[in-house]
Design an enzyme around this catalytic site. Structure first.
Site, mmCIF file in Angstrom:
data_model
loop_
_atom_site.group_PDB
_atom_site.id
_atom_site.type_symbol
_atom_site.label_atom_id
_atom_site.label_comp_id
_atom_site.label_asym_id
_atom_site.label_seq_id
_atom_site.Cartn_x
_atom_site.Cartn_y
_atom_site.Cartn_z
ATOM 1 N N ASP A 160 -1.987 14.092 -7.484
ATOM 2 C CA ASP A 160 -1.580 13.751 -6.127
ATOM 3 C C ASP A 160 -2.764 13.774 -5.165
ATOM 4 O O ASP A 160 -3.898 14.085 -5.539
ATOM 5 C CB ASP A 160 -0.485 14.719 -5.671
ATOM 6 C CG ASP A 160 0.771 13.996 -5.206
ATOM 7 O OD1 ASP A 160 0.634 12.900 -4.628
ATOM 8 O OD2 ASP A 160 1.879 14.525 -5.414
ATOM 9 N N TRP A 197 -0.755 6.666 -3.461
ATOM 10 C CA TRP A 197 0.331 6.047 -2.691
ATOM 11 C C TRP A 197 0.055 4.630 -2.205
ATOM 12 O O TRP A 197 0.941 3.996 -1.638
ATOM 13 C CB TRP A 197 0.752 6.908 -1.495
ATOM 14 C CG TRP A 197 0.720 8.369 -1.766
ATOM 15 C CD1 TRP A 197 1.362 9.030 -2.790
ATOM 16 C CD2 TRP A 197 0.004 9.363 -1.052
ATOM 17 N NE1 TRP A 197 1.091 10.358 -2.739
ATOM 18 C CE2 TRP A 197 0.267 10.604 -1.672
ATOM 19 C CE3 TRP A 197 -0.819 9.330 0.065
ATOM 20 C CZ2 TRP A 197 -0.284 11.786 -1.224
ATOM 21 C CZ3 TRP A 197 -1.363 10.520 0.525
ATOM 22 C CH2 TRP A 197 -1.090 11.733 -0.125
ATOM 23 N N ASP A 216 6.097 7.467 -1.856
ATOM 24 C CA ASP A 216 7.200 7.865 -2.735
ATOM 25 C C ASP A 216 8.430 6.987 -2.522
ATOM 26 O O ASP A 216 8.869 6.761 -1.384
ATOM 27 C CB ASP A 216 7.587 9.316 -2.480
ATOM 28 C CG ASP A 216 6.549 10.298 -2.982
ATOM 29 O OD1 ASP A 216 5.474 9.853 -3.429
ATOM 30 O OD2 ASP A 216 6.806 11.513 -2.919
#
Length: 544
Positions: A160, A197, A216
C-alpha cells in the site's frame, strides 16, 4: 472452417488445458484468489483465514483456479526494540508462518500485506494507531522481505501507499527498493502488487506483477468508484498490460449485495480486462448465484488466456461499451467480446465483425450459457439487460490485419495517472475530445527538450509487409511536425495544420512495414506535436 462440434471440442480442450492445476498460479496470467480487506478490513484473525482456505477448496473455487489466500492489513503488532516486525498474537496466536503453512497444505498460495512507507492504511483510516504504526517497509526493506518470504514463506505481497503518501516518498524509488530487497531473499516466485491507487508510471511494469489503477472499489455499480467507474479508469491502459504484468482493477465486490446481472457484469469485465480476480466477500457464506458466476470456466478462460491481452474499446455509446481482444492464438481468428450495458434499461447491442478484424461470416458462442449460437453474417446483436453484460466467443472463417489505431490506445512512454490527477499536464496523455473517432485523443505529445515524451504502438501487425500509406487524423491550430518512426526508420510529417483545435485534419506519408509485428512511434523532440485522433494503414504495395 471446422464443423461446429469439432470447433466446440477444440475449444474445450484448450479450456481444460487452461484450467488445470496451474490456472491462477501461472505467473504469466492474472492472479486468482481471495483477499480479506473488502469485507473485514483490519478485523481479521487466524480462524477466519483458515476457514477461508477451507472454503476455497470445499466450494470448488480452488478447482476453478482461485489459489491465493491474501491476508490484508490488520495482522501487525508494531515492532520490537530491535526493529523486528511483530504479528498480533491475539488475532494470530500461532503466528503468521503457521497460517501460511496451513494455506500451503491446502495446495494454495499465501499472500500478505505491507506498506511502502511507515504507517499502514489501517493506521490512517481505521484508527489502528498502535498496531499499524511503523510497520511498513520504509527503513526495514531487507529485514521485512526476509521475514515475509524466507521465514514466513508467503508467495505474494500487496504493498500500500498510505504512509508513503504522507511521507511524500518517491513512488518509483521506494517500490524499486522493496523489489530489490525481495530479490535479495533468493525467492524468484514472489508476486508483487503496487497499491498506489492510480497508474503510477510505466516503470511499474519493470518491477511489479500488477498495479492498482484506481482508488479502492466501492460496493456499488454505477456510482463513484463503483464497477463502471473502475472500468473507465482502465479502458485505455491496455498498452501497459503484458503477460505477467497487469492493470489491477481491485478486489471484486461480488457476493456483497449486487444483483445477479450486476455481478455478471462485474466479473465479466474483470475477466476481459485481464485484471487479477480476487474475491472480496465472506467465502463462508457466499451466495450460490455468485459462486456459479465466478466459477464459470469459459469466462475464467478469457481472463487466463495464454496471450495475456487486455481488451480494448471497440466502440462506446453513453453507458454502453463494446470491448474485445484476441484469444487462444496470436493473430488468429478468435475474439472474446463483451457487450456491457450500464444503462438502467435493456438495450439492443451489436458487434460488427469487421470492427474486430474478422470475416463477414463468423460463429458466435454465448459464454454464460455455454451455448453455440450459430453462424452470423456481418454482425451479431442481442438485447442486453440493464446493468448486464453479454460475454461472447466469436470465431471468423478468416481474419485480416488491423488497420485503424486510436491515439488513446498508444503506449505513452511517460504516462503517469498520478500527475494527471494532480492536474500536471506537461507530458503526453489520452484525453476526452468531442468529435474524435473514439471520443478520445492522444495529446501533449513531443515538445522542445522532451526527447522521451513519445508514444508508440507496439503490436502493428502486417501479414506480408511492404510499403503502405500512413493516414494521420489530427487536430492543430498551428503548423506542427510529427515524426513517424517505424522500426527505427523516421518519416517526418511537416506543416500539420487543421485550421483550429476543433477541426480534424488529415495527412499521409508512405512508410515501410516488416512482415510480422512492427513498432510505430510518434514523436517530436523539437516542439509540440499535433493532437492525434487516430491513424490508418492502407494499400500495402510491395515488400520493402
Amino acid at each position: 472452417m471446422k464443423h461446429p462440434m469439432e470447433k466446440l471440442l477444440t475449444f474445450f480442450l484448450i479450456l481444460i488445458s487452461c484450467t488445470g492445476n496451474s490456472i491462477g498460479q501461472n505467473a504469466q496470467t492474472p492472479m486468482m484468489g481471495w483477499s480479506s480487506w473488502n469485507t473485514f478490513r483490519i478485523n481479521i484473525n487466524e480462524d477466519l483465514i483458515r476457514q477461508t482456505a477451507d472454503a476455497l477448496v470445499e466450494k470448488g473455487l480452488k478447482e476453478a483456479g482461485y489459489t491465493f489466500v491474501n491476508i490484508d492489513d490488520g495482522f501487525f503488532a508494531g515492532r520490537d526494540s530491535l526493529g523486528n516486525l511483530k504479528n498480533n498474537d491475539t488475532k494470530f496466536p500461532n503466528g503468521m508462518k503457521a497460517v501460511a503453512d496451513y494455506i500451503h497444505r491446502k495446495g494454495l498460495k499465501a499472500g500478505i500485506y505491507s506498506e511502502a512507507g511507515s504507517n499502514t492504511c489501517g493506521y490512517k483510516w481505521d484508527n489502528d494507531k498502535i498496531n499499524g504504526s511503523n510497520v511498513g517497509f520504509y527503513g526495514h526493506e531487507e529485514k521485512d522481505a526476509h521475514l515475509y518470504f524466507k521465514t514466513w514463506g508467503y508467495d505474494f505481497i500487496k504493498i500500500d501507499y498510505c504512509g508513503a503518501e504522507d511521507q511524500r516518498l518517491d513512488e518509483k524509488t521506494q517500490y524499486t527498493k522493496i523489489r530489490n530487497a525481495i530479490q535479495q531473499t533468493g525467492r524468484t516466485d514472489v508476486r508483487l502488487n503496487i497499491c498506489r491507487w492510480m497508474f503510477p508510471g510505466t516503470w511499474a511494469g519493470e518491477i511489479a506483477n500488477s498495479w492498482r489503477i484506481a482508488h479502492d472499489i466501492r460496493n456499488n455499480f454505477n456510482g463513484t468508484l463503483g464497477v463502471r467507474d473502475i472500468l473507465e479508469h482502465n479502458l485505455y491502459l491496455s498498452a501497459y498490460a503484458t503477460p505477467g504484468h497487469f492493470n489491477d482493477m481491485d478486489m471484486m465486490q461480488v457476493g456483497r449485495g449486487m444483483t445477479e446481472d450486476e455481478e455478471k457484469s462485474h466479473f465479466g469485465l474483470w475477466c476481459i480486462m485481464n485484471s487479477p480476480l480476487m474475491i472480496g466477500c465472506d467465502l463462508r457464506t457466499i451466495p450460490s448465484t455468485t459462486l456459479d458466476i465466478i466459477t464459470n470456466r469459459e469466462i475464467i478462460a478469457v481472463n487466463q488466456d495464454v496471450l495475456g491481452l487486455q481488451a480494448q474499446v471497440v466502440n462506446r455509446n453513453g453507458k454502453q461499451f463494446v470491448l474485445a481482444k484476441s484469444i487462444e492464438k496470436d493473430q488468429g481468428k478468435i475474439r472474446a467480446v463483451a457487450l456491457f450495458n450500464a444503462e438502467d434499461s435493456a438495450q439492443i447491442m451489436r458487434i460488427d465483425f469487421k470492427e474486430i478484424q474478422l470475416s463477414e461470416k463468423a460463429y458466435v458462442r454465448d459464454l454464460w450459457k455455454h451455448q453455440d449460437l450459430g453462424a452470423f453474417t456481418s454482425y451479431y446483436e442481442v438485447s442486453v439487460p440493464a446493468h448486464g453484460i453479454a460475454m461472447l466467443r466469436i470465431e471468423g472463417e478468416s481474419s485480416f490485419d488491423k488497420t485503424i489505431f486510436e491515439g488513446e490506445d498508444a503506449y505513452i512512454n511517460e504516462y503517469n495517472a498520478i500527475r494527471i490527477n494532480q492536474k500536471i499536464y506537461d507530458k503526453a496523455r489520452f484525453s476526452e475530445k468531442q468529435g474524435a473517432s473514439g471520443g478520445y485523443v492522444l495529446k501533449d505529445l513531443g515538445g522542445r527538450n522532451k526527447p522521451d515524451n513519445w508514444a508508440e504502438f507496439r503490436r502493428v501487425y502486417s501479414s506480408s509487409g511492404g510499403t503502405c500509406q500512413f493516414d494521420l487524423f489530427y487536430y492543430s491550430g498551428t503548423n506542427t511536425t510529427l515524426s513517424v518512426i517505424v522500426n527505427g526508420q523516421a518519416y517526418p510529417m511537416k506543416n500539420l495544420n487543421s485550421g483550429n483545435d476543433t477541426i480534424r485534419g488529415n495527412a499521409s506519408v508512405k512508410i515501410k512495414l516488416n512482415p510480422g509485428y512492427n513498432v510505430i512511434r510518434l514523436a517530436n523532440p523539437d516542439g509540440p506535436a499535433p493532437v492525434i485522433d487516430k491513424f490508418e494503414l492502407h494499400n500495402v504495395y510491395s515488400r520493402p
